[in-house]
Design a protein around this motif. Sequence first.
Motif: not given
Lengths: 1030, 558
Positions: B288-301
């Motif tokens: 998984x791409x870091x940008x996708x995982x970090x974006x999801x994670x940073x907003x508790x998606x």
Amino acid sequence: MKKIKILLFTVFSLLLCTNMVGQEKSISGTVTSKTDGAVLPGVSVVVKNSARGTETDFDGKYSIKASVGDVLTFSFVGMKSSSVTITSNSSTVNVALEDGDNILDEVVVTALGISREKKSLGYSVANLKGEAVSLAKESNVVNSLAGKVAGVVITQSASGPAGGTRVVIRGNNSITGNNQPLYVVDGVPVDNSGIGSANGSNTSEYSRSDLGTGISDINSDDIESISILKGPNAAALYGSRASNGVVLITTKKGNTGRGLGISLSSNVSMQSPLLLPKYQNQYGRGVDGAFAADLSQLKSAGSWGPKFDGSQQLYYTGENRAYSAQPNNVKNFFRTGSSVVNTIAISKSTENSSLRFSYSNSKMEGMLPNSSVKRNNFNVRASSKITDKFTLDTKVTYFLQGAKNRASQGTEGVMAYLYGLGRNVDVNDLKNYQDLTQGYGVISSTASGGNPYWILNQDKNEDFRKRLTGFAKAQYDFNDNFKAFVRVGTDVVDHQTENVTATGHHFTPEGAVGYSTFDTSETNYDFLLMYNKNINDDFNLTANFGGNALHSTSKYSSIRGFDFKIPGKHFIANTDPEKLRVSQSELVEKKVNSVYGSASLAYKGMAYLDITGRNDWSSALAAKNRSYFYKSASLSLLLNKVFNIESEKINFTKLRLSYANVGNDTGPHQIVNLFNVASNGYLGNVTVSSPNVKFSESLRPEDVTSTEVGFEIKAFQNRLFADFTYYSINSKDLIFNVPVDPATGFTHFRDNVGEITNKGFELMIGGTPIKTDDFDWSISANIAGNKNKLVSLIEGQDFFQFTSNNSGTIDVRAQVGEGFGDIYGTDWKRTDNGQLLLTASGRPQATSERVKLGNYQPDFTGGISNTLNYKNLSLNFLVDFRIGGQVYSGTDSALDAGGVSTRSLEHRDGITLDGVWDDNGTLTPNTTSITGQQYWGAVSGIASEYVFDQTNVRLREVSLSYKFSSKTLSKTFIKNASLSLTGRNLFFIYKKSENFDPESSYSTSNFAQGVLYYNLPTSSSIGLNLNVKF
Amino acid sequence: MKTIKTIIYSASLFLAISCTGDFDEINTKQQGFESGELSAKFFITETQFNLYAPSRYAYWRAHLIHSDRFAGHVTFGHDKSWWNDGLSYSFNGGYTDAAWGWYSGYFGNVKKFLDLTKTGGEFDNQNMYATGLIIKSLYYQMYTDTFGMIPFSEAGVAGNLTPKYDDQKDIYIGIIADLDEAMALIGSDTKTGDGVNDLSDNDLYCGGDLQKWKKLANTLKLRIAMRALGATGESFATAAINEAIASPLLDNGTGSVTMEKDVKIGQWGSAAYGDVWTSFGAGSDWTMGATLINTLQNSSDPRLASYASPAPGGEFTFDSDGATADYQEQLDFIIANLDNANAVYTKTISGTVTTVTVPANQYIGQPTRLNGLIKPMVKYDMFSKPSDLVIQATGKGAPVYSEIILTSAEAYFLQAEAAVRGMGSGNAQSLFESGIKEAMKLWDVSSGDADTYVASQAAANITTGTLEEKLEKIATQRWLASYTDGFEAWAVVRDYGYPSELAAGVSNPKIFELGTLNGNYPQRMRYGSGAQSNPNYAQAVSAQGADVQGTKLWYAKN
């Protein structure tokens, strides 16, 4: 067209109704062998300087009409010809023929199986004796033609024993159609279509397998002689399929004479790789001069580590091992291949019939471990003279073949996991390819996961072929002038394959198994009426009229299962039923009906004119284009007679002129577009797919026109001869899947487009420089050159691409204005003024556009063969050569990138390339140094570095034979015995490519020529041959 | 003599005439149908699944290798991968040809369906024709957004072998015209006919529901118009947007248009990610791409667990002994990535060996576009993989994700954008929230979790901020919602420039593969080598700009 047809029929009618003149009488007699007194059936008896001839029957008897003063020439393959002049009181002429060769009064088999004096032919025909192909045996008999026949380019697919071979005579004439000759055995065409991806239009480089073609099934021990009719001139009577030339094979009949004859032939040979890539042995696996940090890095590392020092280092197995070179790790993978071929032939002749039975058994163990081909060949030939005028001739051949592990070639083939082996990897360690305590997965030395021992031992690649060929021919001789026969011949092939990729395989970890069957048949029904008459003292006329109905069929079915439920056993019921794939074709049929006629007019033994005409009706074309006519005319002039030159020195001069025009149809089911229903649908819904290729009802046959001029001379009591031919072949209306912009709704249109020309020459010079009672030396050399040009394709389209590689660095195409088989690829990227344009990090770059780098068709091919006879000892050797032509080696590129090639030693310690880089528009001199690994990593993507010249000269064939003298044998029950030591592909005398045989190929089709990816090495073979006759 | 002549003439006559009687029959394939033997609905199914789930070859080379990776959703380039992640950022002729071959070759599918159903066609049916026009529009949007100028107006015109390449602007106008025509043809009809004339289940997108088709068409029109908005020389977008938002769009009543995957058909009929994941070698696996995982994670998606599975973790060692000069910088980068993912880990240094221990069950993405030099240090087990639903092996009876055709979420996001741009009368925030909730429904997120997300996360709030900030949030949600639909996600990044981390490209050659793009973000794909034989190719290149991946497309300029 119509006019010509009318003309032809008129000629026939005239011919049949004219009152013939001439003082003819019937001559008859018996022909025997001088050596043993046995009668010789099948001897050609021709009236010299006429087109008239017959053959001796089973008792060696013949009967022919001739006039007083005529000369009868008796000739037989492997024997010296004999001539007898008819005198007023001769009515019985008995002849005894001596063993040996003859050059002058050569008789050759021509179209429709008619024997003709070679000098009467207005086109060039090459012929070989059976011995020429059966002595230094090849598992595919056509490989033996290499270097012996001018103008024939033989490209062997490097796929192990009994693989296919691409044969192209006088250049390629069709873009996507067949470019290979028609093979005719005893008058019956043999289906030479191959099964396996190497023979199809598949263009991918991954994995190609070659399961041989029809011609590779012929037993060389059964061959009496081979005639090669080059180009359409010689072949105009065989129809469309002969537009690329014809290889006529005549097999042996029961001809040992009265009584029982038994002959045994035994051949044992050993094979080893002729050439393997050159490897460096200084550096082992690692990255940029350092050892790999861990196992995962090691497995993806090439041989870019430090210099070998014997220290204990991490090995791919996870243990530590001494870091040292394994110089023979690639070579040690191969074993000595062996081939044992035994043939027994039994023949029996009685007064009115003859029978020959032969059985041949071959066992070939390939150079690859666990690979083999086994063959059994049964052959029965029976002829019977039922009445004085009625003869029945029949033959049945049954061929069985089982092959195991025919190597797939290409980037995912077996060699792909061997050639690039790390220089410190011991190949024996790879024999441990699976550890069941760790699961089913393959143990590999690399991250890509393959292991060659796994492929050969764990996976399965088997194929079986059964082939039944035969004919029955009934001939009725109305009188000496008029004969007729009807014949039916058939060739039925049943081919089965079985492939397994075992559980744990690196690409299909869940495993797969597939079975397929291909059934093909070809049946020919034909008749021929043959008429011969001396019109007057000066003119002789021979006319033939015949018809042929060809019916061919094919059928295919396959089943493939995936994901083994319980690993270890491989069969369909053990796979996931949801994933089962079944496909099955209908019976695909094709019929071609033909009528044809030929007329040969001979004038005073100095001029011969032949005309032929043929009309085909092909089921593969739509009704309005179904019928097509083609024709040929040829003239042979014996100049020394025409100009009445009597010379002691010049014995014979001949000028040949010929013209032919042949049509070429297409495969079945190529006219009407239909929709296909998908076998599995989608979510249970019926789905129908539309075709990508747009067919056309207006498809016409391809049109091949050939003209040929030739000159032959024989001098000094025939001790010196030369034969020169120039030809020009023009192919128009090529049937072709024209790639169109997919925005048309189709990816291709099937259409008649374009024009290809082939122009070339063939030169043969030979002679017998030394001839004494005990010793003679004869030499023959040939060279041929062909220039091919794609004149036009289609409006707006200037090339057709046969193949391109996965990384897009190279493609092979036919380019308008240039040739068939041009190799285009990337080159070093340079600035406008020629400096290397590097990347910011100092690496070389490839151009993004592809430029022409070569063409895979050789400029010249040829060979020099020598025969030295001393008493009972005979030495033959053949050196053959190929000049020009290029090939791209993907293998070399990969070996450089992997740091294993000797070439990769260059710049090992790094280099600062002399070049510039583009610093936002400013060309700045490079100062950055790159490592050897980086350098070769970049260079391996530059295609121009890997296009090699095919020029090579090799010792193709050597044989040393000893013939036991009849004196020695006279006290035994053995009639004849000979022992030979033979060698094939012994060594290169000269070559330009370092790492591979430049003549090998991994495909026999038009697609994927000119590129090589991990081919099997060509084999070099040494053998012993024993022939005994009782 | 007479007898002979008779034999000859009769023999030739016999062969030539009487024996050709069965020639037409044997030359006609029996295992095939003429259109008269079939129904139109049989043709729509393959036309539909080939566009979103073609065989593995295209699915792998056009979809996964290019779109999904260029979208930044997934990456190669870990130590078990066959490739470094620079693949295709450096132009690759083979993969480009494969992608071009699929894109351009697909046209025949939809043309055939249109030809059969058009007025005067074999199955003359204006409603089926309308669905064909909508499929064509879906296709052309994907096709032109990947390459730019392509043949449109002259495509499929009988007799034209070398159709001209149209400007992207004209293609957009043409697509909108096709959609308008389709919607007008459908009118108030609900199905295409009765019995075999009803597309029903053969219609994989809408199950034969024509009013859903109409909303699909209108939503697509809105997407196209919004993408065109503000591009050089466009004068049609505003009007089209206003027309679209005034008409029914996909919504929470219709739900999204998705296509259920056939998991039995096999990878060579219609592929899924799982076919590559399980049936190809392990070297083809992606992370998984870091940008996708970090974006999801940073907003508790709450979609995180549906999109990805946690990293296996473990003990990873790095050794500087004998390593290259860039070792330390590369190691620091790997560790910084763990920090960016807020991962828990321990690092110990012993001599030359650095050991990083990463506990299991954490979501850690892999930075995209890594080069071959750092590849051995990019440890496969350190990173999240796609969720089981995404890479599920087919044929195992387990469910597989559905293909996204066009989502109801997209309809809301586009309306929200229209609202923030002051077009129409919608409430931007409530439209935005509806979009997020619809997007989450696709991945079976509970409505409670979705409500919590929209109520608590700044990423779901466009009530404040500048226009650009609001657009960034909308674009980011569209990019997130397009997971497994890389074509659209990649187009969003090019159109809006968000996520900016991706759009910015890369610059450090010690870590990243700058490729033939010199580190810039890929703006298009190059035409395949087959395209160059159309003489109009040259004209297209001169109008559009060099045939390289860095040439910006019309809609992405400004």
